[in-house]
Design a protein around this motif. Structure first.
Motif, PDB file in Angstrom:
ATOM      1  N   SER A 104      -9.786   2.910   5.554  1.00 34.96           N
ATOM      2  CA  SER A 104     -10.442   3.008   6.857  1.00 34.96           C
ATOM      3  C   SER A 104     -10.443   4.445   7.380  1.00 34.96           C
ATOM      4  O   SER A 104     -11.239   4.789   8.251  1.00 34.96           O
ATOM      5  CB  SER A 104      -9.755   2.079   7.875  1.00 34.96           C
ATOM      6  OG  SER A 104      -8.460   2.552   8.216  1.00 34.96           O
ATOM      7  N   PHE A 105      -9.546   5.284   6.855  1.00 36.71           N
ATOM      8  CA  PHE A 105      -9.510   6.695   7.229  1.00 36.71           C
ATOM      9  C   PHE A 105     -10.326   7.553   6.268  1.00 36.71           C
ATOM     10  O   PHE A 105     -10.328   8.776   6.375  1.00 36.71           O
ATOM     11  CB  PHE A 105      -8.061   7.199   7.249  1.00 36.71           C
ATOM     12  CG  PHE A 105      -7.219   6.574   8.321  1.00 36.71           C
ATOM     13  CD1 PHE A 105      -7.216   7.086   9.615  1.00 36.71           C
ATOM     14  CD2 PHE A 105      -6.448   5.458   8.053  1.00 36.71           C
ATOM     15  CE1 PHE A 105      -6.441   6.509  10.611  1.00 36.71           C
ATOM     16  CE2 PHE A 105      -5.664   4.872   9.040  1.00 36.71           C
ATOM     17  CZ  PHE A 105      -5.675   5.395  10.326  1.00 36.71           C
ATOM     18  N   GLY A 106     -10.984   6.916   5.310  1.00 38.02           N
ATOM     19  CA  GLY A 106     -11.768   7.645   4.329  1.00 38.02           C
ATOM     20  C   GLY A 106     -10.985   8.062   3.106  1.00 38.02           C
ATOM     21  O   GLY A 106     -11.520   8.760   2.236  1.00 38.02           O
ATOM     22  N   ALA A 107      -9.709   7.673   3.018  1.00 34.29           N
ATOM     23  CA  ALA A 107      -8.905   8.032   1.844  1.00 34.29           C
ATOM     24  C   ALA A 107      -9.522   7.424   0.588  1.00 34.29           C
ATOM     25  O   ALA A 107      -9.948   6.272   0.586  1.00 34.29           O
ATOM     26  CB  ALA A 107      -7.471   7.532   2.014  1.00 34.29           C
ATOM     27  N   ASN A 108      -9.577   8.213  -0.474  1.00 36.55           N
ATOM     28  CA  ASN A 108     -10.178   7.714  -1.709  1.00 36.55           C
ATOM     29  C   ASN A 108      -9.255   7.850  -2.919  1.00 36.55           C
ATOM     30  O   ASN A 108      -9.693   7.750  -4.060  1.00 36.55           O
ATOM     31  CB  ASN A 108     -11.509   8.418  -1.985  1.00 36.55           C
ATOM     32  CG  ASN A 108     -11.341   9.922  -2.176  1.00 36.55           C
ATOM     33  OD1 ASN A 108     -10.253  10.474  -2.004  1.00 36.55           O
ATOM     34  ND2 ASN A 108     -12.427  10.594  -2.528  1.00 36.55           N
ATOM     35  N   THR A 109      -7.974   8.103  -2.666  1.00 34.81           N
ATOM     36  CA  THR A 109      -6.999   8.076  -3.754  1.00 34.81           C
ATOM     37  C   THR A 109      -5.682   7.515  -3.243  1.00 34.81           C
ATOM     38  O   THR A 109      -5.402   7.564  -2.038  1.00 34.81           O
ATOM     39  CB  THR A 109      -6.789   9.474  -4.371  1.00 34.81           C
ATOM     40  OG1 THR A 109      -6.026   9.352  -5.573  1.00 34.81           O
ATOM     41  CG2 THR A 109      -6.036  10.395  -3.432  1.00 34.81           C
ATOM     42  N   MET A 110      -4.903   6.945  -4.143  1.00 37.78           N
ATOM     43  CA  MET A 110      -3.587   6.406  -3.821  1.00 37.78           C
ATOM     44  C   MET A 110      -2.597   6.908  -4.859  1.00 37.78           C
ATOM     45  O   MET A 110      -2.868   6.856  -6.065  1.00 37.78           O
ATOM     46  CB  MET A 110      -3.591   4.875  -3.863  1.00 37.78           C
ATOM     47  CG  MET A 110      -4.466   4.211  -2.835  1.00 37.78           C
ATOM     48  SD  MET A 110      -3.676   4.193  -1.217  1.00 37.78           S
ATOM     49  CE  MET A 110      -4.969   3.357  -0.279  1.00 37.78           C
ATOM     50  N   ARG A 111      -1.473   7.424  -4.406  1.00 36.23           N
ATOM     51  CA  ARG A 111      -0.408   7.830  -5.311  1.00 36.23           C
ATOM     52  C   ARG A 111       0.487   6.626  -5.562  1.00 36.23           C
ATOM     53  O   ARG A 111       0.971   5.992  -4.632  1.00 36.23           O
ATOM     54  CB  ARG A 111       0.398   8.962  -4.697  1.00 36.23           C
ATOM     55  CG  ARG A 111       1.482   9.514  -5.604  1.00 36.23           C
ATOM     56  CD  ARG A 111       2.305  10.550  -4.865  1.00 36.23           C
ATOM     57  NE  ARG A 111       3.305  11.161  -5.727  1.00 36.23           N
ATOM     58  CZ  ARG A 111       4.294  11.927  -5.279  1.00 36.23           C
ATOM     59  NH1 ARG A 111       4.399  12.171  -3.978  1.00 36.23           N
ATOM     60  NH2 ARG A 111       5.170  12.449  -6.119  1.00 36.23           N
ATOM     61  N   LEU A 112       0.718   6.327  -6.836  1.00 37.48           N
ATOM     62  CA  LEU A 112       1.430   5.104  -7.181  1.00 37.48           C
ATOM     63  C   LEU A 112       2.547   5.407  -8.174  1.00 37.48           C
ATOM     64  O   LEU A 112       2.303   5.791  -9.316  1.00 37.48           O
ATOM     65  CB  LEU A 112       0.452   4.099  -7.796  1.00 37.48           C
ATOM     66  CG  LEU A 112       0.942   2.654  -7.923  1.00 37.48           C
ATOM     67  CD1 LEU A 112       1.112   2.026  -6.538  1.00 37.48           C
ATOM     68  CD2 LEU A 112      -0.030   1.843  -8.756  1.00 37.48           C
ATOM     69  N   HIS A 113       3.804   5.240  -7.726  1.00 41.04           N
ATOM     70  CA  HIS A 113       4.956   5.312  -8.625  1.00 41.04           C
ATOM     71  C   HIS A 113       5.173   3.926  -9.229  1.00 41.04           C
ATOM     72  O   HIS A 113       5.357   2.950  -8.500  1.00 41.04           O
ATOM     73  CB  HIS A 113       6.221   5.697  -7.852  1.00 41.04           C
ATOM     74  CG  HIS A 113       6.285   7.138  -7.456  1.00 41.04           C
ATOM     75  ND1 HIS A 113       6.166   8.156  -8.365  1.00 41.04           N
ATOM     76  CD2 HIS A 113       6.482   7.721  -6.249  1.00 41.04           C
ATOM     77  CE1 HIS A 113       6.276   9.320  -7.733  1.00 41.04           C
ATOM     78  NE2 HIS A 113       6.460   9.081  -6.452  1.00 41.04           N
ATOM     79  N   LEU A 114       5.207   3.843 -10.538  1.00 39.11           N
ATOM     80  CA  LEU A 114       5.383   2.533 -11.167  1.00 39.11           C
ATOM     81  C   LEU A 114       6.838   2.165 -11.387  1.00 39.11           C
ATOM     82  O   LEU A 114       7.151   0.982 -11.549  1.00 39.11           O
ATOM     83  CB  LEU A 114       4.636   2.492 -12.507  1.00 39.11           C
ATOM     84  CG  LEU A 114       3.115   2.581 -12.419  1.00 39.11           C
ATOM     85  CD1 LEU A 114       2.503   2.401 -13.797  1.00 39.11           C
ATOM     86  CD2 LEU A 114       2.546   1.538 -11.452  1.00 39.11           C
ATOM     87  N   THR A 115       7.739   3.141 -11.413  1.00 41.12           N
ATOM     88  CA  THR A 115       9.142   2.829 -11.695  1.00 41.12           C
ATOM     89  C   THR A 115      10.092   3.304 -10.603  1.00 41.12           C
ATOM     90  O   THR A 115      11.292   3.065 -10.702  1.00 41.12           O
ATOM     91  CB  THR A 115       9.570   3.437 -13.044  1.00 41.12           C
ATOM     92  OG1 THR A 115       9.255   4.833 -13.070  1.00 41.12           O
ATOM     93  CG2 THR A 115       8.851   2.754 -14.197  1.00 41.12           C
ATOM     94  N   GLN A 116       9.600   3.959  -9.586  1.00 42.41           N
ATOM     95  CA  GLN A 116      10.466   4.385  -8.487  1.00 42.41           C
ATOM     96  C   GLN A 116      10.727   3.194  -7.563  1.00 42.41           C
ATOM     97  O   GLN A 116       9.796   2.601  -7.014  1.00 42.41           O
ATOM     98  CB  GLN A 116       9.818   5.521  -7.701  1.00 42.41           C
ATOM     99  CG  GLN A 116      10.730   6.122  -6.647  1.00 42.41           C
ATOM    100  CD  GLN A 116      10.038   7.218  -5.866  1.00 42.41           C
ATOM    101  OE1 GLN A 116       9.358   6.947  -4.878  1.00 42.41           O
ATOM    102  NE2 GLN A 116      10.200   8.464  -6.307  1.00 42.41           N
ATOM    103  N   GLY A 117      11.985   2.818  -7.411  1.00 44.41           N
ATOM    104  CA  GLY A 117      12.328   1.670  -6.585  1.00 44.41           C
ATOM    105  C   GLY A 117      11.889   0.346  -7.163  1.00 44.41           C
ATOM    106  O   GLY A 117      11.823  -0.666  -6.458  1.00 44.41           O
ATOM    107  N   ALA A 118      11.606   0.316  -8.457  1.00 47.40           N
ATOM    108  CA  ALA A 118      11.102  -0.906  -9.114  1.00 47.40           C
ATOM    109  C   ALA A 118      12.287  -1.752  -9.573  1.00 47.40           C
ATOM    110  O   ALA A 118      12.669  -1.750 -10.747  1.00 47.40           O
ATOM    111  CB  ALA A 118      10.204  -0.547 -10.290  1.00 47.40           C
ATOM    112  N   LEU A 119      12.883  -2.463  -8.626  1.00 49.80           N
ATOM    113  CA  LEU A 119      14.101  -3.222  -8.883  1.00 49.80           C
ATOM    114  C   LEU A 119      13.926  -4.676  -8.484  1.00 49.80           C
ATOM    115  O   LEU A 119      13.013  -5.036  -7.736  1.00 49.80           O
ATOM    116  CB  LEU A 119      15.268  -2.611  -8.099  1.00 49.80           C
ATOM    117  CG  LEU A 119      15.575  -1.132  -8.356  1.00 49.80           C
ATOM    118  CD1 LEU A 119      16.571  -0.612  -7.321  1.00 49.80           C
ATOM    119  CD2 LEU A 119      16.101  -0.934  -9.771  1.00 49.80           C
TER     120      LEU A 119
END
Length: 297
Positions: A104-119
């Motif tokens: 909704s703010f026009g953001a067109n990318t997302m940063r995604l950690h796949l293993t950080q905090g993946a518990l």
């Protein structure tokens, strides 16, 4: 559009059957259930590729190592955004609501950690009754959420920046390496050679290519990530967050993943564009080896 709609409906139904093997569907309640399940999985994968191929507007290429361009138009694309980095592991967060908020703010990318905090319930690997993980079994909840995320990003034209591994969580700390699924005391896979260093870190052993069992388990995870994300053609990959922050980070570990990505491309010629990579990794590798892989500096 009608054909794509029909394919999507079939895809959704197959996804339900595959992830609900106890279904009373006549497709799965007969003596040939095992063979039928394999057939459904093959058709499901094919449909995933077909649906992704129908959205080639999303393909990106790297221009002069500094800029992203849309593959089909050659026009430059400025990416901005962030999001909750460990969104997949935070199972209490609704993915569509999260993405809609940022879009909704026009953001067109997302940063995604796949293993950080993946518990626990948010781990890619299955957690057993005693709290330990089995690194050869998967947590279906995690992978369903990753698929939901990719589907939603494709719909909203969001380009995921996927960081597969994360150095900070293999550094010492009660919420980091001490609880990491790969730490030998936290799993049932007998990774005794992956012991803490004298300061309590896990970095040195985690990057050891000579540890065949470790590398096999790491590779299995990375290939599964690619199975779930690469067909969409919209991802930018970083193999490890803050990898160059440690003097112990070896270049050969980075080279191994470059070769794995390239091998994955050869095994999957249906992919519409090279897998993109960024240099949030060893700088000297990116200077000397840029021609081997499309990287963004």
């Amino acid at each position: 559009l009608l054909l794509q709609f029909i394919l999507k409906m079939v895809h959704i139904r197959l996804d339900f059957l595959i992830h609900n093997p106890g279904s009373t569907s006549p497709l799965l309640t007969n003596p040939c259930q095992g063979a039928r399940m394999k057939l459904l999985q093959c058709i499901h994968l094919l449909l995933m590729f077909l649906l992704a191929a129908g959205n080639l507007h999303a393909q990106l290429v790297i221009h002069n190592r500094y800029w992203f361009k849309k593959a089909e138009t050659g026009k430059g694309l400025y990416l901005f955004g962030h999001g909750i980095t460990n969104l997949i592991s935070q199972v209490q967060i609704d993915i569509a609501e999260h993405n809609a908020h940022y879009a909704s703010f026009g953001a067109n990318t997302m940063r995604l950690h796949l293993t950080q905090g993946a518990l626990d319930a948010g781990s890619p690997w299955k957690q057993l009754a005693d709290g330990r993980y089995d690194l050869e079994q998967w947590n279906d909840t995690y992978w369903r959420r990753l698929k939901l995320f990719m589907d939603d990003c494709l719909k909203r034209r969001i380009y995921p920046f996927i960081q597969i591994w994360d150095e900070p969580v293999i550094e010492r700390g009660s919420t980091r390496w001490r609880v990491h699924p790969f730490r030998p005391s936290n799993n049932v896979n007998h990774l005794q050679e992956l012991n803490d260093d004298p300061e309590g870190h896990g970095m040195e052993g985690f990057y050891e290519l000579g540890n065949e069992k470790l590398i096999r388990l790491q590779s299995s995870f990375v290939k599964r990530v690619l199975d779930y994300t690469a067909p969409y053609g919209i991802c930018i990959y970083s193999i490890c967050n803050e990898y160059d922050f440690s003097s112990n980070a070896p270049v050969d570990w980075q080279d191994y993943w470059i070769d794995l990505f390239r091998g994955y491309e050869r095994e999957h010629p249906e992919l519409q564009a090279p897998l993109l990579f960024t240099n949030t990794a060893v700088q000297k590798y990116m200077v000397s080896g840029a021609e081997r892989f499309p990287v963004l500096d």
